[in-house]
Design an enzyme around this catalytic site. Structure first.
Site, mmCIF file in Angstrom:
data_model
loop_
_atom_site.group_PDB
_atom_site.id
_atom_site.type_symbol
_atom_site.label_atom_id
_atom_site.label_comp_id
_atom_site.label_asym_id
_atom_site.label_seq_id
_atom_site.Cartn_x
_atom_site.Cartn_y
_atom_site.Cartn_z
ATOM 1 N N HIS A 183 -18.732 -12.917 26.240
ATOM 2 C CA HIS A 183 -19.853 -12.507 25.384
ATOM 3 C C HIS A 183 -21.211 -12.634 26.065
ATOM 4 C CE1 HIS A 183 -17.724 -12.150 21.455
ATOM 5 N NE2 HIS A 183 -16.853 -12.928 22.067
ATOM 6 N N GLU A 225 -23.865 -11.288 25.110
ATOM 7 C CA GLU A 225 -24.932 -11.315 24.097
ATOM 8 C C GLU A 225 -25.206 -12.727 23.578
ATOM 9 O OE1 GLU A 225 -21.894 -10.854 23.506
ATOM 10 O OE2 GLU A 225 -21.321 -11.015 21.389
ATOM 11 N N CYS A 284 -15.459 -8.177 23.456
ATOM 12 C CA CYS A 284 -14.425 -8.920 22.743
ATOM 13 C C CYS A 284 -13.666 -7.992 21.790
ATOM 14 C CB CYS A 284 -15.041 -10.134 22.042
ATOM 15 S SG CYS A 284 -13.815 -11.371 21.548
#
Lengths: 223, 78
Positions: A194, A196, A85
């Site tokens: 994302h 994560e 990002c």
């Protein structure tokens, strides 16, 4: 196995990125933006957020942070670097990845779970995936439209350097539905969504993102 | 001291959603005849006499603009 996670003023996702590194059995090392020392890490994650408030352009100021000169040198030496990002925007601004990220086509900030297709499973960050695998991870960005000159896009496609592509409706107007790309040597990867935030079904839409972090640990072990 | 203006505009081939949104709003506000709007950035710098044109170009291209997506011009006003 040490994975560094950079924190700039305005970074939001460093804690989740460090957690993802630990889930992959790596040691997460916090790196501070003003610090030139990479503390002996084997790989670096440039996480999401709004570094320095994104006041000039997304990632434009962070690119000049002292820690980034060390990251740029290390990346050129082959160290795996992942930009997620805002981190992807920073890596583009730093010239480690080609192109740029611009305002979403419909102007709205997009926040949704997003299907992605893994187009290249040979990068340092994607070996755990089957080629063509579809994964579900969150996407949350206002300036996620990937653009580059046509010659750059042709080069990326020709060299297989589109790593992730959006599946279904293009959420932000990215050229050729591109969600993530890599450097020529496959060690530096940047993507807008994302992974994560999707490492445990308890707190994300899936655990599909964990493969990114397991992949880099594999790459470092075999290196 | 001199005042320097740096204007930064999205390249013509880059989609400019902000400009398009403004262009789309104009007819709804009753203003007709505007066929296109592009939105950019305008920087005003106060610089002392030691700052030469080459340095200003570096500031513009290396920092204020992203040459991948933007064009820039530098003007000294005085």
């Amino acid at each position: 196995m040490k994975i560094g996670v950079i924190t700039f003023p305005g970074t939001l996702d460093d804690v989740d990125a460090a957690r993802a590194a630990r889930y992959a059995d790596a040691e997460a090392v916090n790196l501070w933006h003003a610090d030139e020392d990479l503390h002996g890490v084997d790989a670096v994650i440039v996480p999401g957020g709004f570094s320095y408030g994104d006041y000039l352009r997304c990632g434009a100021i962070a690119r000049f942070a002292p820690v980034m000169s060390s990251v740029i040198d290390a990346a050129k030496g082959g160290m795996p670097v992942l930009g997620i990002c805002n981190g992807f925007q920073i890596l583009c601004e730093a010239g480690l990845l080609p192109g740029a990220l611009v305002r979403n086509k419909k102007l709205h900030f997009v926040c949704q779970d997003q299907w992605l297709r893994v187009e290249n499973n040979t990068t340092a960050w994607t070996t755990r995936y089957e080629a063509g695998a579809e994964v579900l991870v969150p996407l949350k960005s206002g300036e996620g439209g990937y653009v580059a000159e046509q010659s750059t896009l042709d080069e990326l496609e020709g060299e297989g350097r589109v790593v992730f592509r959006y599946v279904g409706e293009n959420p932000n107007g990215s050229r050729d539905d591109i969600a993530g790309i890599c450097s020529a040597n496959g060690r530096v990867v940047g993507l807008m969504p994302h992974p994560e935030h999707a490492i445990d079904a308890l707190t994300g839409p899936s655990d599909d993102g964990l493969g990114v972090f397991l992949s880099v640990v594999d790459s470092l072990v075999s290196a | 001291m001199a005042r320097v203006v740096v204007d930064v505009m999205p390249k013509p081939e880059i989609l400019d959603p902000q400009g398009q949104a403004v262009a789309g709003a104009l007819p709804r506000l009753g203003f007709t005849g505007v066929t296109s709007v592009r939105q950019g950035k305008h920087f005003e710098l106060e610089v002392d006499d030691s700052v030469d044109d080459e340095t200003l170009a570096k500031i513009a291209e290396g920092f204020l603009a992203n040459p991948v997506i933007e064009e820039w011009t530098v003007r000294r006003l005085s």
